[in-house]
Write an enzyme that holds these catalytic residues in place. Sequence first.
Site, mmCIF file in Angstrom:
data_model
loop_
_atom_site.group_PDB
_atom_site.id
_atom_site.type_symbol
_atom_site.label_atom_id
_atom_site.label_comp_id
_atom_site.label_asym_id
_atom_site.label_seq_id
_atom_site.Cartn_x
_atom_site.Cartn_y
_atom_site.Cartn_z
ATOM 1 N N ASP A 101 -7.086 -27.885 12.536
ATOM 2 C CA ASP A 101 -6.254 -29.037 12.199
ATOM 3 C C ASP A 101 -6.095 -29.077 10.682
ATOM 4 O OD1 ASP A 101 -4.988 -31.574 12.469
ATOM 5 O OD2 ASP A 101 -6.218 -31.966 14.232
ATOM 6 N N ASP A 202 -1.258 -31.634 10.487
ATOM 7 C CA ASP A 202 -1.369 -33.089 10.573
ATOM 8 C C ASP A 202 -0.343 -33.837 9.716
ATOM 9 O OD1 ASP A 202 -3.250 -35.364 11.436
ATOM 10 O OD2 ASP A 202 -3.171 -35.674 9.268
ATOM 11 N N GLU A 256 2.562 -31.943 13.665
ATOM 12 C CA GLU A 256 2.733 -33.366 13.924
ATOM 13 C C GLU A 256 3.720 -33.828 12.862
ATOM 14 O OE1 GLU A 256 0.022 -37.314 14.526
ATOM 15 O OE2 GLU A 256 -0.097 -36.228 12.668
ATOM 16 N N HIS A 329 -6.004 -37.304 20.819
ATOM 17 C CA HIS A 329 -7.056 -38.164 20.250
ATOM 18 C C HIS A 329 -6.519 -39.454 19.647
ATOM 19 C CE1 HIS A 329 -5.290 -36.119 16.912
ATOM 20 N NE2 HIS A 329 -5.914 -36.914 16.085
ATOM 21 N N ASP A 330 -5.206 -39.604 19.585
ATOM 22 C CA ASP A 330 -4.609 -40.827 19.045
ATOM 23 C C ASP A 330 -4.012 -41.719 20.133
ATOM 24 O OD1 ASP A 330 -5.095 -40.037 16.398
ATOM 25 O OD2 ASP A 330 -3.172 -38.996 16.247
HETATM 26 C C1 GLC Z 1 -2.638 -37.881 12.383
HETATM 27 C C2 GLC Z 1 -3.876 -37.707 13.221
HETATM 28 C C3 GLC Z 1 -4.648 -38.987 13.208
HETATM 29 C C4 GLC Z 1 -5.026 -39.303 11.785
HETATM 30 C C5 GLC Z 1 -3.815 -39.326 10.868
HETATM 31 C C6 GLC Z 1 -4.213 -39.295 9.437
HETATM 32 O O1 GLC Z 1 -1.774 -38.814 12.916
HETATM 33 O O2 GLC Z 1 -3.547 -37.290 14.500
HETATM 34 O O3 GLC Z 1 -5.782 -38.938 14.022
HETATM 35 O O4 GLC Z 1 -5.659 -40.545 11.756
HETATM 36 O O5 GLC Z 1 -2.984 -38.206 11.072
HETATM 37 O O6 GLC Z 1 -4.707 -38.036 9.082
#
Ligand code: GLC
Length: 559
Positions: A101, A202, A256, A329-330
């Site tokens: 990640d 991320d 993401e 995980h979110d």
């Molecule tokens: C992304 C991750 C999340 C994290 C955020 C900040 O959205 O998936 O878990 O809190 O980025 O890094």
Amino acid sequence: MIVVTAKWWDKAVVYQVYPRSFKDANGDGVGDLQGILSKLGYLQKLGIDVIWLSPVFASPMKDNGYDISDYRDIASEFGTLEEMDELIAEADKRGIKIIMDLVINHSSDQHEWFKESKSSRTNPKRDWYIWEDPVDGRPPNNLRSIFGGSCWTYDEGTEQYYFHSFAKEQPDLNWENPEVRSALFGMVNWWLDRGIGGFRVDAITFIKKQPVHENQEPDSFDGTAIVSPNQPGVGTFLQEMKDETFAKYDIFTVAEAPGVSSEELGEFAGEDGYFDMVISFDHMDLELNEGAKWYPKKEWKLTDFKNAITKDQQVIKEGGTTALYMENHDQPRSLSRFVAEKDHSVLTGKMLAATYFFLKGMPYIYQGQEIGMTNVKFDSLEEYDDISSHDQYTAAVREGYSEEVALDTLHRRSRDNARTPMQWDASENGGFTEGTPWLKANPNYSEINVEKALADPDSLFYFYQKLIALRKESAVSDIIQDGTYEQLLSESEDVFVYTRTLGERRLVVFSNFTDSEVEVDADTADAQVVLNNYQEAPQLGGTITLRPYETLVIDRIAK
Ligand code: GLC
Ligand code: CA
């Protein structure tokens, strides 16, 4: 005609591990690399090809590793760099690649870079982060961070504000500074040289910032506006990153990339895109209110979900791929989201699984999804760990909602729903740890656990195993991989029906999202059943009656 070269990851299925909650090997209550190593056999049995490892880098864990204090080291509570190399090698032996990640929009405020940057206005690393003078004693603009409060935090020592899209302990790196980019790209290649299979990248569309001295239209009662990703110019940085790093390796990247519209997907994903694929949010964010608020409860319909999925499928029609997922995980657990609590079961878990597994793209399974783990209901805010849950709860109460509504919000939406310890067996804490888990286990571990699933040939686990095998090596693999997607009965609020067509062949996927029988007008005569979640064979014919939560996949000649 688009010529697409075959890649090692073309038919891959990804399994996401959230290290903190997967398996604790040394009894300190926190999952670790040795824990993951001990479960590689389990993942191999499931049949996955890639593990997406949520961050394991050195971190003060304000956001459970999404706040990195040293990109070139492993968090001591998870293990060591040597153990990471061991994990990469051991996974390799089982035909599994690890993707890491990549959290590079921001670092931790405990990163040496930030400590230096903060130390004085003249420090050589001052410009590695984003610092601004106060304007009339206030932050330079009204942007609100993703985890609540202003995007700007004041530093008494140097009398300036620094910028953070997320928590104040996650200062944003200044991508405008070439030294920063070069330091990050060097680190990326350093990891790729260790033999990983790629990266999940991320929050990457946040790297280009909104104008500093402009207020945005408020979306909240307090006059703030949520920080907005995907600003013009972001592509220049992304292209440079691809050229300097990813493009030099035989890997894949999944970004993401919030804020990227379907129209822009071609630019972001695919052969010529900045990444190989993008994680779409539309089908997940259906229940978010304006300003990304989790409260009050927002109703949505099956057609909203189907439309979001369909839009994404249309975009990748001409080649390209997308990340297919129902959980991460979110996000809350998918069973809790789509199915009434009374109906949480292996049957309904299978229906959700088949619904997304036959879509075009790369499927992602989030740990515990393969055994049907569900949301947890903690009794009070204190039991929740997730930084975002605390923010949403407090904001809801500040806005005048009752504590009851605020807590209900967490029961539905808290990211901890996905982060409770993995349920391995019926022993205390689901066999996750010998000690006290960092986050309470979901009490349903006695019913829902891996040991039980492995002992039952009809379990959700084996259904996922079958789904993976169908995609990878079966008479229908090619249709799943390349078939054209089309939705049928798009107006229905009860069923999700789609086809995948390749030449003469057509798969039809039926999923009944209700607890009653639904009659569907579809010609299923002369078809072969590829998959069904009922023991008793379905009655095929001119119309078909789908049983409660039935999922049925058939293969027939395209007409
Ligand atoms: C992304 C991750 C999340 C994290 C955020 C900040 O959205 O998936 O878990 O809190 O980025 O890094
Ligand atoms: Ca541990």
